[in-house]
Design a protein around this motif. Structure first.
Motif, PDB file in Angstrom:
ATOM      1  N   LEU A   1       0.834  -1.199   0.000  1.00 14.71           N
ATOM      2  CA  LEU A   1       0.000   0.000   0.000  1.00 14.71           C
ATOM      3  C   LEU A   1       0.869   1.250   0.000  1.00 14.71           C
ATOM      4  O   LEU A   1       0.557   2.235  -0.666  1.00 14.71           O
ATOM      5  CB  LEU A   1      -0.954   0.000   1.193  1.00 14.71           C
ATOM      6  N   GLY A   2       1.983   1.189   0.730  1.00 17.30           N
ATOM      7  CA  GLY A   2       2.923   2.308   0.721  1.00 17.30           C
ATOM      8  C   GLY A   2       3.511   2.511  -0.663  1.00 17.30           C
ATOM      9  O   GLY A   2       3.650   3.642  -1.138  1.00 17.30           O
ATOM     10  N   LEU A   3       3.857   1.416  -1.332  1.00 20.47           N
ATOM     11  CA  LEU A   3       4.365   1.509  -2.702  1.00 20.47           C
ATOM     12  C   LEU A   3       3.289   2.060  -3.630  1.00 20.47           C
ATOM     13  O   LEU A   3       3.573   2.889  -4.490  1.00 20.47           O
ATOM     14  CB  LEU A   3       4.799   0.140  -3.204  1.00 20.47           C
ATOM     15  N   ASP A   4       2.076   1.598  -3.458  1.00 18.41           N
ATOM     16  CA  ASP A   4       0.975   2.066  -4.301  1.00 18.41           C
ATOM     17  C   ASP A   4       0.776   3.571  -4.108  1.00 18.41           C
ATOM     18  O   ASP A   4       0.544   4.295  -5.065  1.00 18.41           O
ATOM     19  CB  ASP A   4      -0.310   1.298  -3.968  1.00 18.41           C
ATOM     20  N   ALA A   5       0.914   4.023  -2.870  1.00 20.12           N
ATOM     21  CA  ALA A   5       0.768   5.459  -2.603  1.00 20.12           C
ATOM     22  C   ALA A   5       1.904   6.241  -3.263  1.00 20.12           C
ATOM     23  O   ALA A   5       1.684   7.311  -3.821  1.00 20.12           O
ATOM     24  CB  ALA A   5       0.744   5.710  -1.097  1.00 20.12           C
ATOM     25  N   ALA A   6       3.119   5.697  -3.214  1.00 20.43           N
ATOM     26  CA  ALA A   6       4.268   6.391  -3.814  1.00 20.43           C
ATOM     27  C   ALA A   6       4.213   6.365  -5.335  1.00 20.43           C
ATOM     28  O   ALA A   6       4.565   7.342  -5.989  1.00 20.43           O
ATOM     29  CB  ALA A   6       5.569   5.750  -3.321  1.00 20.43           C
ATOM     30  N   LEU A   7       3.775   5.250  -5.903  1.00 19.54           N
ATOM     31  CA  LEU A   7       3.775   5.097  -7.362  1.00 19.54           C
ATOM     32  C   LEU A   7       2.505   5.618  -8.020  1.00 19.54           C
ATOM     33  O   LEU A   7       2.505   5.931  -9.196  1.00 19.54           O
ATOM     34  CB  LEU A   7       3.938   3.623  -7.737  1.00 19.54           C
ATOM     35  N   GLY A   8       1.429   5.651  -7.269  1.00 18.98           N
ATOM     36  CA  GLY A   8       0.139   6.034  -7.834  1.00 18.98           C
ATOM     37  C   GLY A   8      -0.819   4.869  -7.735  1.00 18.98           C
ATOM     38  O   GLY A   8      -0.413   3.708  -7.765  1.00 18.98           O
ATOM     39  N   ALA A   9      -2.079   5.168  -7.618  1.00 17.59           N
ATOM     40  CA  ALA A   9      -3.107   4.145  -7.421  1.00 17.59           C
ATOM     41  C   ALA A   9      -3.063   3.083  -8.512  1.00 17.59           C
ATOM     42  O   ALA A   9      -3.001   3.387  -9.693  1.00 17.59           O
ATOM     43  CB  ALA A   9      -4.483   4.793  -7.379  1.00 17.59           C
ATOM     44  N   GLY A  10      -3.071   1.828  -8.084  1.00 16.90           N
ATOM     45  CA  GLY A  10      -3.160   0.705  -9.013  1.00 16.90           C
ATOM     46  C   GLY A  10      -1.844   0.264  -9.634  1.00 16.90           C
ATOM     47  O   GLY A  10      -1.815  -0.725 -10.361  1.00 16.90           O
ATOM     48  N   GLN A  11      -0.736   0.967  -9.361  1.00 17.41           N
ATOM     49  CA  GLN A  11       0.532   0.619 -10.009  1.00 17.41           C
ATOM     50  C   GLN A  11       1.076  -0.730  -9.544  1.00 17.41           C
ATOM     51  O   GLN A  11       1.664  -1.466 -10.333  1.00 17.41           O
ATOM     52  CB  GLN A  11       1.574   1.714  -9.784  1.00 17.41           C
TER      53      GLN A  11
ATOM     54  N   VAL B   1      11.450   8.463 -16.057  1.00 15.71           N
ATOM     55  CA  VAL B   1      12.140   9.753 -16.180  1.00 15.71           C
ATOM     56  C   VAL B   1      11.416  10.824 -15.378  1.00 15.71           C
ATOM     57  O   VAL B   1      12.038  11.591 -14.638  1.00 15.71           O
ATOM     58  CB  VAL B   1      12.275  10.158 -17.667  1.00 15.71           C
ATOM     59  N   SER B   2      10.093  10.866 -15.460  1.00 13.76           N
ATOM     60  CA  SER B   2       9.350  11.880 -14.707  1.00 13.76           C
ATOM     61  C   SER B   2       9.382  11.591 -13.211  1.00 13.76           C
ATOM     62  O   SER B   2       9.395  12.511 -12.403  1.00 13.76           O
ATOM     63  CB  SER B   2       7.907  11.980 -15.203  1.00 13.76           C
ATOM     64  N   ARG B   3       9.420  10.328 -12.822  1.00 17.31           N
ATOM     65  CA  ARG B   3       9.470   9.985 -11.397  1.00 17.31           C
ATOM     66  C   ARG B   3      10.826  10.311 -10.782  1.00 17.31           C
ATOM     67  O   ARG B   3      10.911  10.686  -9.621  1.00 17.31           O
ATOM     68  CB  ARG B   3       9.127   8.521 -11.173  1.00 17.31           C
ATOM     69  N   VAL B   4      11.899  10.145 -11.553  1.00 14.96           N
ATOM     70  CA  VAL B   4      13.226  10.464 -11.035  1.00 14.96           C
ATOM     71  C   VAL B   4      13.295  11.940 -10.671  1.00 14.96           C
ATOM     72  O   VAL B   4      13.801  12.307  -9.618  1.00 14.96           O
ATOM     73  CB  VAL B   4      14.331  10.103 -12.059  1.00 14.96           C
ATOM     74  N   THR B   5      12.745  12.784 -11.541  1.00 17.24           N
ATOM     75  CA  THR B   5      12.753  14.214 -11.243  1.00 17.24           C
ATOM     76  C   THR B   5      11.843  14.530 -10.060  1.00 17.24           C
ATOM     77  O   THR B   5      12.027  15.546  -9.404  1.00 17.24           O
ATOM     78  CB  THR B   5      12.324  15.045 -12.471  1.00 17.24           C
ATOM     79  N   ALA B   6      10.888  13.635  -9.762  1.00 17.01           N
ATOM     80  CA  ALA B   6       9.988  13.823  -8.617  1.00 17.01           C
ATOM     81  C   ALA B   6      10.497  13.070  -7.380  1.00 17.01           C
ATOM     82  O   ALA B   6       9.766  12.874  -6.426  1.00 17.01           O
ATOM     83  CB  ALA B   6       8.581  13.356  -8.970  1.00 17.01           C
TER      84      ALA B   6
ATOM     85  N   VAL C   1      11.117   9.900  -6.945  1.00 16.07           N
ATOM     86  CA  VAL C   1      10.592   8.545  -6.759  1.00 16.07           C
ATOM     87  C   VAL C   1      11.187   7.678  -7.877  1.00 16.07           C
ATOM     88  O   VAL C   1      10.552   7.467  -8.906  1.00 16.07           O
ATOM     89  CB  VAL C   1       9.044   8.513  -6.823  1.00 16.07           C
ATOM     90  N   PRO C   2      12.427   7.196  -7.703  1.00 11.93           N
ATOM     91  CA  PRO C   2      13.108   6.468  -8.791  1.00 11.93           C
ATOM     92  C   PRO C   2      12.624   5.027  -8.946  1.00 11.93           C
ATOM     93  O   PRO C   2      13.385   4.082  -8.836  1.00 11.93           O
ATOM     94  CB  PRO C   2      14.576   6.535  -8.376  1.00 11.93           C
ATOM     95  N   LEU C   3      11.326   4.892  -9.195  1.00 12.96           N
ATOM     96  CA  LEU C   3      10.747   3.564  -9.361  1.00 12.96           C
ATOM     97  C   LEU C   3       9.519   3.692 -10.250  1.00 12.96           C
ATOM     98  O   LEU C   3       8.741   4.630 -10.104  1.00 12.96           O
ATOM     99  CB  LEU C   3      10.347   2.978  -7.999  1.00 12.96           C
ATOM    100  N   CYS C   4       9.375   2.758 -11.163  1.00 13.28           N
ATOM    101  CA  CYS C   4       8.183   2.715 -12.013  1.00 13.28           C
ATOM    102  C   CYS C   4       7.627   1.298 -11.927  1.00 13.28           C
ATOM    103  O   CYS C   4       8.239   0.418 -11.325  1.00 13.28           O
ATOM    104  CB  CYS C   4       8.540   3.077 -13.460  1.00 13.28           C
ATOM    105  N   LYS C   5       6.480   1.070 -12.568  1.00 15.03           N
ATOM    106  CA  LYS C   5       5.864  -0.254 -12.476  1.00 15.03           C
ATOM    107  C   LYS C   5       6.730  -1.324 -13.128  1.00 15.03           C
ATOM    108  O   LYS C   5       6.686  -2.487 -12.737  1.00 15.03           O
ATOM    109  CB  LYS C   5       4.454  -0.251 -13.059  1.00 15.03           C
ATOM    110  N   HIS C   6       7.563  -0.949 -14.101  1.00 11.32           N
ATOM    111  CA  HIS C   6       8.413  -1.939 -14.771  1.00 11.32           C
ATOM    112  C   HIS C   6       9.530  -2.419 -13.847  1.00 11.32           C
ATOM    113  O   HIS C   6       9.805  -3.621 -13.761  1.00 11.32           O
ATOM    114  CB  HIS C   6       8.972  -1.355 -16.069  1.00 11.32           C
ATOM    115  N   LEU C   7      10.191  -1.480 -13.136  1.00 18.29           N
ATOM    116  CA  LEU C   7      11.220  -1.881 -12.168  1.00 18.29           C
ATOM    117  C   LEU C   7      10.592  -2.669 -11.018  1.00 18.29           C
ATOM    118  O   LEU C   7      11.173  -3.645 -10.537  1.00 18.29           O
ATOM    119  CB  LEU C   7      11.953  -0.654 -11.636  1.00 18.29           C
TER     120      LEU C   7
END
Length: 145
Positions: free
Chosen positions: A34-44, A104-109, A111-117
Protein backbone atom coordinates in the motif's frame (compact mmCIF):
# COMPACT_ATOMS: atom_id res chain seq x y z
CA UNK A 1 -0.87 -42.09 26.20
CA UNK A 2 -0.73 -38.87 28.19
CA UNK A 3 2.39 -37.85 26.24
CA UNK A 4 0.57 -38.40 22.92
CA UNK A 5 -2.38 -36.32 24.14
CA UNK A 6 -0.01 -33.53 25.20
CA UNK A 7 1.75 -33.64 21.81
CA UNK A 8 -1.61 -33.52 20.03
CA UNK A 9 -2.69 -30.58 22.18
CA UNK A 10 0.59 -28.74 21.45
CA UNK A 11 0.19 -29.28 17.67
CA UNK A 12 -2.87 -27.06 17.19
CA UNK A 13 -1.29 -24.34 19.37
CA UNK A 14 1.86 -24.41 17.24
CA UNK A 15 -0.10 -24.26 14.04
CA UNK A 16 -2.20 -21.42 15.49
CA UNK A 17 1.02 -19.59 16.33
CA UNK A 18 2.27 -20.23 12.79
CA UNK A 19 -1.01 -18.87 11.42
CA UNK A 20 -0.64 -15.74 13.55
CA UNK A 21 2.95 -15.23 12.32
CA UNK A 22 1.85 -15.70 8.70
CA UNK A 23 -1.08 -13.29 9.15
CA UNK A 24 1.25 -10.70 10.69
CA UNK A 25 3.71 -11.12 7.80
CA UNK A 26 0.88 -10.75 5.29
CA UNK A 27 -0.30 -7.57 7.03
CA UNK A 28 3.23 -6.13 6.90
CA UNK A 29 3.52 -7.06 3.21
CA UNK A 30 0.13 -5.52 2.45
CA UNK A 31 1.11 -2.33 4.29
CA UNK A 32 4.38 -2.20 2.32
CA UNK A 33 2.50 -2.70 -0.95
CA UNK A 34 0.00 0.00 0.00
CA UNK A 35 2.92 2.31 0.72
CA UNK A 36 4.36 1.51 -2.70
CA UNK A 37 0.97 2.07 -4.30
CA UNK A 38 0.77 5.46 -2.60
CA UNK A 39 4.27 6.39 -3.81
CA UNK A 40 3.77 5.10 -7.36
CA UNK A 41 0.14 6.03 -7.83
CA UNK A 42 -3.11 4.15 -7.42
CA UNK A 43 -3.16 0.71 -9.01
CA UNK A 44 0.53 0.62 -10.01
CA UNK A 45 1.34 -2.39 -7.79
CA UNK A 46 -1.55 -4.31 -9.35
CA UNK A 47 -0.32 -3.33 -12.81
CA UNK A 48 3.21 -4.49 -11.95
CA UNK A 49 1.84 -7.83 -10.75
CA UNK A 50 -0.15 -8.15 -13.97
CA UNK A 51 3.05 -7.59 -15.97
CA UNK A 52 4.78 -10.33 -13.93
CA UNK A 53 2.06 -12.82 -14.69
CA UNK A 54 1.56 -11.91 -18.35
CA UNK A 55 2.57 -14.18 -21.17
CA UNK A 56 3.11 -13.17 -24.76
CA UNK A 57 2.26 -14.93 -27.96
CA UNK A 58 3.83 -18.22 -28.93
CA UNK A 59 6.96 -17.67 -31.00
CA UNK A 60 8.54 -20.03 -33.54
CA UNK A 61 11.50 -21.88 -32.06
CA UNK A 62 10.42 -21.37 -28.44
CA UNK A 63 8.64 -23.93 -26.30
CA UNK A 64 6.95 -21.35 -24.09
CA UNK A 65 5.49 -17.88 -24.67
CA UNK A 66 7.56 -14.87 -23.67
CA UNK A 67 7.17 -13.89 -20.04
CA UNK A 68 6.19 -10.36 -19.06
CA UNK A 69 9.65 -10.00 -17.48
CA UNK A 70 12.61 -11.44 -19.40
CA UNK A 71 16.07 -11.39 -17.87
CA UNK A 72 19.21 -11.48 -20.01
CA UNK A 73 22.54 -12.42 -18.45
CA UNK A 74 25.86 -11.76 -20.20
CA UNK A 75 27.84 -15.01 -20.22
CA UNK A 76 31.29 -13.66 -19.35
CA UNK A 77 30.53 -10.33 -17.67
CA UNK A 78 27.52 -11.72 -15.70
CA UNK A 79 25.76 -8.36 -16.17
CA UNK A 80 21.97 -8.41 -16.20
CA UNK A 81 19.21 -6.47 -17.91
CA UNK A 82 15.50 -7.06 -18.22
CA UNK A 83 12.97 -6.55 -20.98
CA UNK A 84 9.62 -5.77 -19.40
CA UNK A 85 6.34 -5.73 -21.29
CA UNK A 86 4.36 -2.56 -20.79
CA UNK A 87 1.34 -0.78 -22.23
CA UNK A 88 3.44 1.05 -24.82
CA UNK A 89 5.79 -1.78 -25.77
CA UNK A 90 8.77 -3.48 -24.21
CA UNK A 91 11.02 -1.46 -21.91
CA UNK A 92 14.66 -1.95 -21.00
CA UNK A 93 15.42 -2.11 -17.30
CA UNK A 94 18.85 -2.23 -15.72
CA UNK A 95 19.67 -1.87 -12.07
CA UNK A 96 17.97 1.38 -11.01
CA UNK A 97 16.90 2.52 -14.50
CA UNK A 98 13.96 1.99 -16.86
CA UNK A 99 13.56 3.32 -20.39
CA UNK A 100 9.89 4.29 -19.90
CA UNK A 101 8.76 7.93 -19.78
CA UNK A 102 7.19 7.40 -16.37
CA UNK A 103 10.58 6.55 -14.84
CA UNK A 104 12.14 9.75 -16.18
CA UNK A 105 9.35 11.88 -14.71
CA UNK A 106 9.47 9.99 -11.40
CA UNK A 107 13.23 10.46 -11.04
CA UNK A 108 12.75 14.21 -11.24
CA UNK A 109 9.99 13.82 -8.62
CA UNK A 110 12.38 11.92 -6.29
CA UNK A 111 10.59 8.54 -6.76
CA UNK A 112 13.11 6.47 -8.79
CA UNK A 113 10.75 3.56 -9.36
CA UNK A 114 8.18 2.72 -12.01
CA UNK A 115 5.86 -0.25 -12.48
CA UNK A 116 8.41 -1.94 -14.77
CA UNK A 117 11.22 -1.88 -12.17
CA UNK A 118 8.71 -3.00 -9.56
CA UNK A 119 7.61 -5.81 -11.90
CA UNK A 120 11.24 -6.97 -12.16
CA UNK A 121 11.54 -7.14 -8.37
CA UNK A 122 8.20 -8.85 -7.92
CA UNK A 123 8.85 -11.34 -10.74
CA UNK A 124 12.17 -12.27 -9.12
CA UNK A 125 10.50 -12.84 -5.76
CA UNK A 126 7.66 -14.84 -7.34
CA UNK A 127 10.02 -16.82 -9.61
CA UNK A 128 8.24 -15.59 -12.74
CA UNK A 129 11.29 -14.34 -14.66
CA UNK A 130 12.24 -15.96 -17.96
CA UNK A 131 16.07 -15.96 -17.95
CA UNK A 132 18.26 -16.26 -21.04
CA UNK A 133 22.04 -16.35 -21.03
CA UNK A 134 23.56 -14.48 -24.00
CA UNK A 135 27.03 -13.73 -25.29
CA UNK A 136 28.43 -10.41 -24.14
CA UNK A 137 28.23 -8.98 -27.68
CA UNK A 138 24.51 -9.79 -27.87
CA UNK A 139 24.04 -8.34 -24.39
CA UNK A 140 25.55 -5.04 -25.58
CA UNK A 141 23.06 -5.02 -28.46
CA UNK A 142 20.19 -5.61 -26.03
CA UNK A 143 21.22 -2.51 -24.11
CA UNK A 144 21.01 -0.42 -27.28
CA UNK A 145 17.53 -1.55 -28.34
Amino acid sequence: EAGAAAATAAGPRESEAARRRRAAAEERAQAALLGLDAALGAGQVDKALAVCRSKGAWRPGYSTPAAGVREFVATAARRRCWHVRGDGGTYLCVEGFCSCRSFVSRVTAQVPLCKHLLAVRLAQELDLVQTTEVKDEHFAQLLMT
